[in-house]
Design an enzyme around this catalytic site. Sequence first.
Site, PDB file in Angstrom:
ATOM      1  N   PHE A  80     -15.277  -3.703  -1.295  1.00 37.87           N
ATOM      2  CA  PHE A  80     -16.145  -2.405  -1.770  1.00 37.87           C
ATOM      3  C   PHE A  80     -15.782  -2.148  -3.298  1.00 37.87           C
ATOM      4  O   PHE A  80     -16.831  -2.142  -3.867  1.00 37.87           O
ATOM      5  CB  PHE A  80     -16.217  -1.490  -0.899  1.00 37.87           C
ATOM      6  CG  PHE A  80     -16.146  -1.579   0.795  1.00 37.87           C
ATOM      7  CD1 PHE A  80     -17.103  -2.360   1.227  1.00 37.87           C
ATOM      8  CD2 PHE A  80     -15.230  -1.133   1.571  1.00 37.87           C
ATOM      9  CE1 PHE A  80     -17.174  -2.771   2.281  1.00 37.87           C
ATOM     10  CE2 PHE A  80     -15.119  -1.397   2.728  1.00 37.87           C
ATOM     11  CZ  PHE A  80     -16.277  -2.083   3.417  1.00 37.87           C
ATOM     12  N   HIS A 104      -6.546  -4.305   0.923  1.00 40.98           N
ATOM     13  CA  HIS A 104      -7.090  -5.036   1.890  1.00 40.98           C
ATOM     14  C   HIS A 104      -8.047  -6.180   1.374  1.00 40.98           C
ATOM     15  O   HIS A 104      -9.323  -6.446   1.601  1.00 40.98           O
ATOM     16  CB  HIS A 104      -8.024  -4.060   2.509  1.00 40.98           C
ATOM     17  CG  HIS A 104      -7.168  -3.188   3.552  1.00 40.98           C
ATOM     18  ND1 HIS A 104      -6.720  -2.430   3.156  1.00 40.98           N
ATOM     19  CD2 HIS A 104      -7.362  -3.082   4.988  1.00 40.98           C
ATOM     20  CE1 HIS A 104      -6.049  -1.501   4.177  1.00 40.98           C
ATOM     21  NE2 HIS A 104      -6.276  -1.923   5.167  1.00 40.98           N
ATOM     22  N   ARG A 158       0.750  -1.243   0.050  1.00 37.04           N
ATOM     23  CA  ARG A 158      -0.153   0.091   0.010  1.00 37.04           C
ATOM     24  C   ARG A 158       0.734   1.318   0.044  1.00 37.04           C
ATOM     25  O   ARG A 158       0.611   2.316  -0.616  1.00 37.04           O
ATOM     26  CB  ARG A 158      -0.808   0.141   1.237  1.00 37.04           C
ATOM     27  CG  ARG A 158      -1.755  -0.951   1.238  1.00 37.04           C
ATOM     28  CD  ARG A 158      -2.847  -1.000   2.245  1.00 37.04           C
ATOM     29  NE  ARG A 158      -2.455  -1.560   3.776  1.00 37.04           N
ATOM     30  CZ  ARG A 158      -2.560  -0.954   4.913  1.00 37.04           C
ATOM     31  NH1 ARG A 158      -2.899   0.201   4.988  1.00 37.04           N
ATOM     32  NH2 ARG A 158      -1.878  -1.474   5.867  1.00 37.04           N
ATOM     33  N   ASP A 211     -10.921  -7.710  11.297  1.00 42.37           N
ATOM     34  CA  ASP A 211     -12.066  -7.146  10.678  1.00 42.37           C
ATOM     35  C   ASP A 211     -12.987  -8.227  10.205  1.00 42.37           C
ATOM     36  O   ASP A 211     -14.478  -7.858  10.292  1.00 42.37           O
ATOM     37  CB  ASP A 211     -11.825  -6.011   9.802  1.00 42.37           C
ATOM     38  CG  ASP A 211     -11.679  -4.733  10.059  1.00 42.37           C
ATOM     39  OD1 ASP A 211     -11.694  -4.432  11.383  1.00 42.37           O
ATOM     40  OD2 ASP A 211     -11.161  -3.795   9.280  1.00 42.37           O
ATOM     41  N   SER A 231      -5.729   4.486   4.813  1.00 42.10           N
ATOM     42  CA  SER A 231      -5.490   3.028   4.625  1.00 42.10           C
ATOM     43  C   SER A 231      -5.164   2.619   3.454  1.00 42.10           C
ATOM     44  O   SER A 231      -4.434   1.847   3.321  1.00 42.10           O
ATOM     45  CB  SER A 231      -7.107   2.163   4.974  1.00 42.10           C
ATOM     46  OG  SER A 231      -7.292   2.561   6.371  1.00 42.10           O
ATOM     47  N   GLU A 234     -19.233   4.212  -2.729  1.00 44.44           N
ATOM     48  CA  GLU A 234     -18.299   3.563  -3.623  1.00 44.44           C
ATOM     49  C   GLU A 234     -18.840   3.510  -5.142  1.00 44.44           C
ATOM     50  O   GLU A 234     -18.282   3.710  -6.268  1.00 44.44           O
ATOM     51  CB  GLU A 234     -17.894   2.180  -3.305  1.00 44.44           C
ATOM     52  CG  GLU A 234     -17.146   2.276  -1.997  1.00 44.44           C
ATOM     53  CD  GLU A 234     -17.937   2.331  -0.872  1.00 44.44           C
ATOM     54  OE1 GLU A 234     -19.134   2.305  -0.894  1.00 44.44           O
ATOM     55  OE2 GLU A 234     -17.268   2.502   0.367  1.00 44.44           O
ATOM     56  N   ARG A 280      -3.459  -5.877   2.917  1.00 41.23           N
ATOM     57  CA  ARG A 280      -3.003  -5.016   3.986  1.00 41.23           C
ATOM     58  C   ARG A 280      -2.069  -5.214   4.602  1.00 41.23           C
ATOM     59  O   ARG A 280      -1.102  -4.382   4.833  1.00 41.23           O
ATOM     60  CB  ARG A 280      -4.322  -5.474   5.109  1.00 41.23           C
ATOM     61  CG  ARG A 280      -4.249  -4.569   6.438  1.00 41.23           C
ATOM     62  CD  ARG A 280      -5.321  -4.996   7.464  1.00 41.23           C
ATOM     63  NE  ARG A 280      -5.018  -4.385   8.618  1.00 41.23           N
ATOM     64  CZ  ARG A 280      -4.715  -4.890   9.803  1.00 41.23           C
ATOM     65  NH1 ARG A 280      -4.694  -6.198   9.880  1.00 41.23           N
ATOM     66  NH2 ARG A 280      -4.335  -4.410  10.958  1.00 41.23           N
TER      67      ARG A 280
END
Lengths: 315, 277
Positions: A81, A107, A8, A115, A35, A56, A165
């Site tokens: 998403f 992620h 990331r 999560d 994030s 989104e 992630r």
Amino acid sequence: MQKKSSTREAYGRTLVELGKNCPELVVLDADLSKSTKTSEFAGRFPDRFFDMGIAEQNMMGAAAGFALAGKIPCASTFAVFATGRAYDQVRTAIAYPGLNVKIVATHAGVSVGEDGASHQTVEDISLMRTLPNMTVIVPADALETAQAVTAAVEMQGPVYIRLGRPAFPDIFAEDYRFQIGRAALLRQGGDAVIFALGLMVSRALDAALLLAEEGTEAAVVNVSTVKPLDREMIIKMARKTGAVVTAEEHSIYGGLGSAVAEVLGENHPVPLERVGIRDRFGESGSPEQLLETCGLTAKHIAGAVRRVIERSGNP
Amino acid sequence: MSENQQLIKDLEEKARLIRGDIIKMLAEAGSGHPGGSLSSVEIVTALYFRVLRLQPDQPEWSDRDRFILSKGHAAPLLYAALAGRGFFPREELLTLRKLGTRLQGHPSRGMLPGVEASTGSLGQGLSMGLGIALAGKLDQRDYRVYVLLGDGESEEGQVWEAAMAAAHYRADNLTAVLDYNGLQIDGPIREVMSPLPLPEKWRSFGWAVREADGHDFRDLLDAFAWAAGVKDRPSMIVARTVKGKGVSFMENDAGWHGKAPNAQQAGQALDELGAGS
């Protein structure tokens, strides 16, 4: 202990570098910029960064609009998403007209960790791979991420890039050159071949080391471009070894395992074992616990190689 | 006759011809959506023949105004208007919905000159229009973006995501027009799934809102002039319309949302419109 780097952060840094020389680059996010690391670009080029909020579907539609006006939009959010919540927008507004939108999603997979399943997509590669016009890339480390993002921005057309992630072990040396559609042979071996992507590439290399101790030589191929797939490499290595394993942090349905099975079935059928998530959702836990629970370790890959060699009749 | 009266008369004549084209196209195709095509005729005619800054021989001219048909099922209307403005030969209209045509059942970006976006999956056009509008601001270009929404389409959640974002980013180069005909496939919108009250909802989302008679060119042209003058906010024209407008047996009948006229019905419709072949 192998050095690890965040894919990331590599994405965030690459966006800033690209932004310096590419005035057409705009970046959209859906309230997850810290994030996804698009916040790096936002800090440097605030006029070209658009936080679209927790919406989104509108983000993907707006990204399509930017592309229609000649911009090169990168739209980022969590993979679940980007591909699930906004699937129809990606499909109809972006992929159908082949618009120049880059979807860089973070992620992905169960390595999201605590999560839980709501945030752990195990089906995104499948969803994106079946869309006509879409290019699908899953980088294996930070260096490849930087090169993949650059290549995606430089090519014309919609691209989906899947990032994770956790930090990924560093695999590639500075002289590595990623090419869209080209798989990379990372380790030679004549007894079996492991096709892997993303986080599973380093685990496939670890598995090959375990197997070498037993006298089994497994080749390892990084298939970072799932679409267009490097069919030549897959057929060549299947012919050479006669025993194929795939490894991905994704459902065994619709991802790399399916893609390889399609190529083998039509061209050179040989025994195949798929290491992947076996038709289940994720759950809460630490990333490493979940990768173990879902059968996504070097040990699991090595087991699959032993099985496939057994089945191939050349043990 | 004043210049203005002549302009209105010309637009009314264009609208009559476009209605005739829509009926002919749908009858030839044997399927399609007459109700919501006919209800938007004056809105789209006003845009293509008066409001939009276009160069039909350069359909991708970067400073052109953009029109996005978010209610993509009104494609026959868009195609008739584009052909009327010379974007492609009018004879091609009769290829609507046939294999190999550039006139897909719903608009397909990249296939036909003048089509700005791929629509048909409802609720998506305003987001795309917003992206184009924001790009225009970024590049300091003065083009405007117009998006036509259906009232039934306003039941899609994405419409309101886009409404929120357009106001947040003060996209005053973006104008939406709502074809408020009151009907959707399953019946009256207030019975199926009421999105009402619509003007109030758009106001509360931060838009400048004006209502208009969607079949009156004077009122529509006034509304578009008003919209172009709105600053710091996107603008919405809520246009009251009649579904199936101009064909007596189609007017205000949800049954004509997505059904093509047969040859006899098409003949009657064309007679009523004075647009016989």
